[in-house]
Design an enzyme around this catalytic site. Structure first.
Site, PDB file in Angstrom:
ATOM      1  CB  CYS A  50      -0.871  -0.014   1.235  1.00 15.67           C
ATOM      2  SG  CYS A  50      -1.614  -1.618   1.549  1.00 15.67           S
ATOM      3  NE  ARG A  99       4.379   1.438  -2.041  1.00 13.40           N
ATOM      4  CZ  ARG A  99       5.598   0.971  -1.832  1.00 13.40           C
ATOM      5  NH1 ARG A  99       6.589   1.443  -2.514  1.00 13.40           N
ATOM      6  NH2 ARG A  99       5.812   0.037  -0.942  1.00 13.40           N
ATOM      7  CD1 TRP A 159      -2.840  -4.603  -4.495  1.00 11.09           C
ATOM      8  CD2 TRP A 159      -2.231  -5.939  -2.823  1.00 11.09           C
ATOM      9  NE1 TRP A 159      -2.705  -5.877  -4.996  1.00 11.09           N
ATOM     10  CE2 TRP A 159      -2.336  -6.713  -3.988  1.00 11.09           C
ATOM     11  CE3 TRP A 159      -1.871  -6.573  -1.621  1.00 11.09           C
ATOM     12  CZ2 TRP A 159      -2.084  -8.077  -4.003  1.00 11.09           C
ATOM     13  CZ3 TRP A 159      -1.619  -7.944  -1.642  1.00 11.09           C
ATOM     14  CH2 TRP A 159      -1.722  -8.674  -2.832  1.00 11.09           C
ATOM     15  CG  ASN A 184       2.088   0.730   3.495  1.00  7.58           C
ATOM     16  OD1 ASN A 184       0.897   0.982   3.470  1.00  7.58           O
ATOM     17  ND2 ASN A 184       2.978   1.351   2.732  1.00  7.58           N
ATOM     18  N   GLY A 185       1.910  -3.330   5.306  1.00  4.56           N
ATOM     19  CA  GLY A 185       2.500  -4.570   5.812  1.00  4.56           C
ATOM     20  C   GLY A 185       1.425  -5.498   6.337  1.00  4.56           C
ATOM     21  CD  GLU A 205       9.596  -9.753 -18.080  1.00  5.63           C
ATOM     22  OE1 GLU A 205       9.434 -10.594 -17.181  1.00  5.63           O
ATOM     23  OE2 GLU A 205       9.268  -8.572 -17.959  1.00  5.63           O
ATOM     24  CE  LYS A 247       5.967  -7.027 -17.786  1.00  4.98           C
ATOM     25  NZ  LYS A 247       7.199  -7.397 -17.170  1.00  4.98           N
ATOM     26  CD  GLU A 300       2.941  -7.611 -14.948  1.00  5.11           C
ATOM     27  OE1 GLU A 300       2.806  -7.475 -13.730  1.00  5.11           O
ATOM     28  OE2 GLU A 300       4.048  -7.516 -15.513  1.00  5.11           O
ATOM     29  CG  HIS A 311       7.901 -33.929 -24.085  1.00  4.95           C
ATOM     30  ND1 HIS A 311       8.171 -35.258 -24.335  1.00  4.95           N
ATOM     31  CD2 HIS A 311       8.953 -33.229 -24.582  1.00  4.95           C
ATOM     32  CE1 HIS A 311       9.343 -35.356 -24.936  1.00  4.95           C
ATOM     33  NE2 HIS A 311       9.838 -34.140 -25.113  1.00  4.95           N
ATOM     34  CE  LYS A 327       7.266  -0.791 -10.593  1.00  7.95           C
ATOM     35  NZ  LYS A 327       7.408  -1.557 -11.846  1.00  7.95           N
TER      36      LYS A 327
HETATM   37  O1  M6R Z   1      10.672  -4.817  -7.150  1.00 10.99           O
HETATM   38  P1  M6R Z   1      11.013  -6.219  -7.581  1.00 10.99           P
HETATM   39  O2  M6R Z   1      11.885  -6.241  -8.792  1.00 10.99           O
HETATM   40  O3  M6R Z   1      11.581  -7.040  -6.470  1.00 10.99           O
HETATM   41  O4  M6R Z   1       9.629  -6.864  -7.978  1.00 10.99           O
HETATM   42  C1  M6R Z   1       9.544  -8.205  -8.358  1.00 10.99           C
HETATM   43  C2  M6R Z   1       8.210  -8.519  -8.993  1.00 10.99           C
HETATM   44  O5  M6R Z   1       7.166  -8.256  -8.097  1.00 10.99           O
HETATM   45  C3  M6R Z   1       7.980  -7.707 -10.254  1.00 10.99           C
HETATM   46  O6  M6R Z   1       9.007  -7.888 -11.177  1.00 10.99           O
HETATM   47  C4  M6R Z   1       6.642  -8.119 -10.917  1.00 10.99           C
HETATM   48  O7  M6R Z   1       6.724  -9.422 -11.385  1.00 10.99           O
HETATM   49  C5  M6R Z   1       6.291  -7.144 -12.047  1.00 10.99           C
HETATM   50  N1  M6R Z   1       4.960  -6.656 -11.883  1.00 10.99           N
HETATM   51  C6  M6R Z   1       6.332  -7.742 -13.401  1.00 10.99           C
HETATM   52  O8  M6R Z   1       6.033  -6.829 -14.401  1.00 10.99           O
END
Ligand code: M6R
Length: 606
Positions: A2, A27, A74, A100-101, A479, A483, A486, A502, A601
């Site tokens: 958050c 966030r 969040w 937060n947490g 990767e 993308k 998400e 397989h 984020k």
């Molecule tokens: O801040 P970080 O690089 O540790 O974050 C890791 C993942 O949470 C981050 O890369 C996440 O997978 C992204 N949303 C992908 O686009």
């Protein structure tokens, strides 16, 4: 996950809180709230949904004051409702808290407080905090907060105001980031620097265990033992504009197009045009201490780590294992003082990555972190740090963080190779030249944007998209698939192309979109054979391939030529059109590109 903002000074806190929360919405964004102290009274306003809902509500209620705290949520405990939104208050409403947490022992505390007569109205873990402060309050807010946090198990960044003690904000941190922005006759609090960057560039970065009492003219920080904890001022050299969209429609698009400049910033000071690398900046000492490596990370950073493994093993001949931080921390990894641990994290605050770091230290393993955020928790606790200097990445989907992490890993591999001497100098120099040419290659591939958009128009209504690749192309495919899923919510899977027969080939039907990445001539024929297998089952195929792939043009329904590159470095340019593809698909589907559903984020909870 958050976002937190706080303000104390002579301005209207409401505006500063709302503006700060807006820049933190990435966030967490399922509800938001603010609370201000005005004329000795606490005023509170919160609303479910996006910040714009809160803005409307605040405008209708005329909340203003010179001291305030705000939060964008969040959800972890309890649905994203108005009642579960922060701030949370005690029954009298004279102590309010944003958090937060996660408070892991909140159920025990809740029962204990209920037995003391406290009533709970939300489903959150946070609500125990204002009640505990109320319980321990005996004329000193700092003392009550200190006693409260001694009861908490879990992670927290807390901001507390109370009408019982006007003129101050009390904050505490354990496992969740919190910074104090320093002004003249005013001070700011935030979970992330961009929230208050328009007001100040000077910050104190709190450590775990710190408690601070902040007034408009003072900041008094103590550590977990109650001893004074003086801090150096951390001066930020990027501007608030760097954290805005500029002329771009979305942060993600801006960040994709920023990649050539971001990569140049990663290179500056590390390697010069004479191909000399700076031994200190490159953490050469780290590699003198180790005989094997673990790369540990989450999400996109983990995908970068897969490429890093190949680069380090190929150039330096050091064996590397790559692990997800959430697995590594519970695996009982076989590591020692001779095992170097490389952590990769854009934010430097990811809970699992931080836990992996702390675990590595218990084994005496030296830790090198590759991170973007200067002064982040991961950076501060690591033995060696490589900053990527990508600039603020705001979109939840990571783009420039990934490519700069790749560049950091290539440079790291070169530094390691200069110690192990496993690669002949002329070959190493060739790689260094190739690394220096990466910004131009990314610029070149950005020119594919219009054609990629046309492909997006063809596929955005699909329910499934599959990505295939071999070797490093498989890492890029992972990767690309992340993308796509998400930000566009299209189901997407990735397979090492040799694995398709397989089992996964059963999923291929008429028109199934299958995207292949082919950058290594030595194995391109193998992936092409696999593509022919899916073509025979009716797949609609797309290829992103290097120009030397002779059969690509006639194999794929749609084919994109990537810049010529040595296979080891090809992932940097190869991912860019795939980032653009996910972006355009997301836009065409009308998704919230920068703030995809259910995501945040920086993942500061387990
Ligand atoms: O801040 P970080 O690089 O540790 O974050 C890791 C993942 O949470 C981050 O890369 C996440 O997978 C992204 N949303 C992908 O686009």
């Amino acid at each position: 996950m958050c976002g937190i903002v706080g303000y104390i000074g002579d301005k209207n806190a409401t505006d500063i809180l709302l503006n700060g929360l807006e820049s933190l919405e990435y966030r967490g964004y399922d509800s938001a709230g603010i609370s201000v102290l005005s004329g000795g009274h606490i005023l509170l306003c919160k609303e479910r949904g996006r910040l714009s809902n809160l803005r409307e509500k605040v405008a209708a209620t005329d909340i203003s004051g010179n001291i305030g705290i705000g939060h964008t949520r969040w959800a972890t405990h309890g649905a994203p409702t108005q009642i579960n939104a922060h701030p949370h208050a005690n029954k009298a409403g004279d102590i309010v808290v944003v958090h937060n947490g996660i408070i892991e022992n909140y159920e025990v505390l809740r029962e204990e407080l209920k037995n003391e007569g406290y009533e709970f109205i939300s489903e959150t873990d946070t609500e125990v905090v204002p009640h505990l402060i109320d319980y321990y309050y005996n004329g000193d807010l700092r003392e009550a907060v200190t006693k409260t946090i001694s009861r908490l198990i879990g992670s927290y960044a807390l901001c507390v105001i109370s009408s019982r003690e006007d003129g101050k904000i009390v904050v505490a941190r354990e496992g969740s980031p919190l910074i104090i922005g320093l002004g003249k006759g005013e001070n700011f609090i935030a979970s992330d620097i961009p929230a208050v960057l328009s007001y100040t560039k000077d910050f104190y970065l709190l450590n775990d265990g710190d408690v601070a009492v902040i007034t408009e003219n003072s900041v008094d920080i103590t550590d977990k033992n109650g001893a004074p904890s003086p801090k150096d001022i951390y001066h930020v050299d990027y501007s608030a504009e760097d954290a805005t969209k500029g002329d771009y429609e979305h942060f993600m698009l801006k960040e994709i197009f920023e990649q050539p400049a971001a990569i140049k910033r990663t290179l500056i000071g590390r390697i010069d045009e004479n191909l000399q690398i700076d031994p200190v900046e490159m953490n050469k000492e780290f590699f003198e201490k180790v005989d094997r490596l673990y790369i540990v990370a989450c999400g996109t950073a983990y995908h970068a780590g897969l490429v890093g493994k190949r680069a380090i093993e190929t150039l330096a001949g050091i064996p590397v294992e790559v692990d997800l931080a959430s697995e590594f921390r519970y695996r009982g990894p076989l590591i020692s003082e001779k095992t170097g641990v490389i952590l990769i994290s854009q934010s430097g605050e990811t809970a699992d990555t931080l836990a992996a770091l702390r675990l590595a230290h218990t084994y005496g393993s030296p830790v090198l972190s590759i991170t973007n955020v200067v002064g982040s928790s991961v950076a501060r606790e690591s033995d060696y740090v490589f900053y990527t200097y990508a600039g603020p990445e705001i979109a939840v989907a990571s783009t420039k963080a990934y490519t700069t992490q790749l560049v950091a890993l290539y440079l790291t591999a070169v530094a390691a190779a200069e110690i192990t001497k496993k690669t002949p100098q002329n070959l190493l120099d060739f790689f260094k030249k190739e690394i220096l040419s990466l910004p131009e290659k990314v610029t070149e591939v950005l020119n594919l944007n219009d054609d990629v958009k046309k492909l997006a128009e063809r596929i955005y209504k699909e329910l499934d998209v599959y990505f295939l690749g071999r070797g490093l192309d498989y890492s890029v495919a992972l990767e690309a698939s992340l993308k796509m899923k998400e930000i566009s919510y299209i189901h997407s899977d990735t397979y090492a192309s040799g694995e398709i027969k397989h089992g996964p080939i059963a999923l291929i039907d008429d028109g199934t979109v299958t995207i292949a990445i082919i950058t290594d001539k030595q194995i391109s024929g193998k992936t092409l054979s696999n593509m022919k297998e899916v073509i025979a089952r009716g797949a609609f195929t797309v290829g992103f391939a290097s120009p030397d792939c002779e059969d690509c043009e006639k194999t794929f329904d749609v084919y994109f030529k990537l810049p010529k590159s040595s296979p080891l470095l090809a992932p940097v340019a190869a991912i860019v059109p795939l980032q653009l593809l996910a972006y355009h698909v997301s836009c065409l589907k009308g998704c919230d590109v920068d703030k995809p559903r259910n995501l945040a984020k920086s993942v500061t909870v387990e």
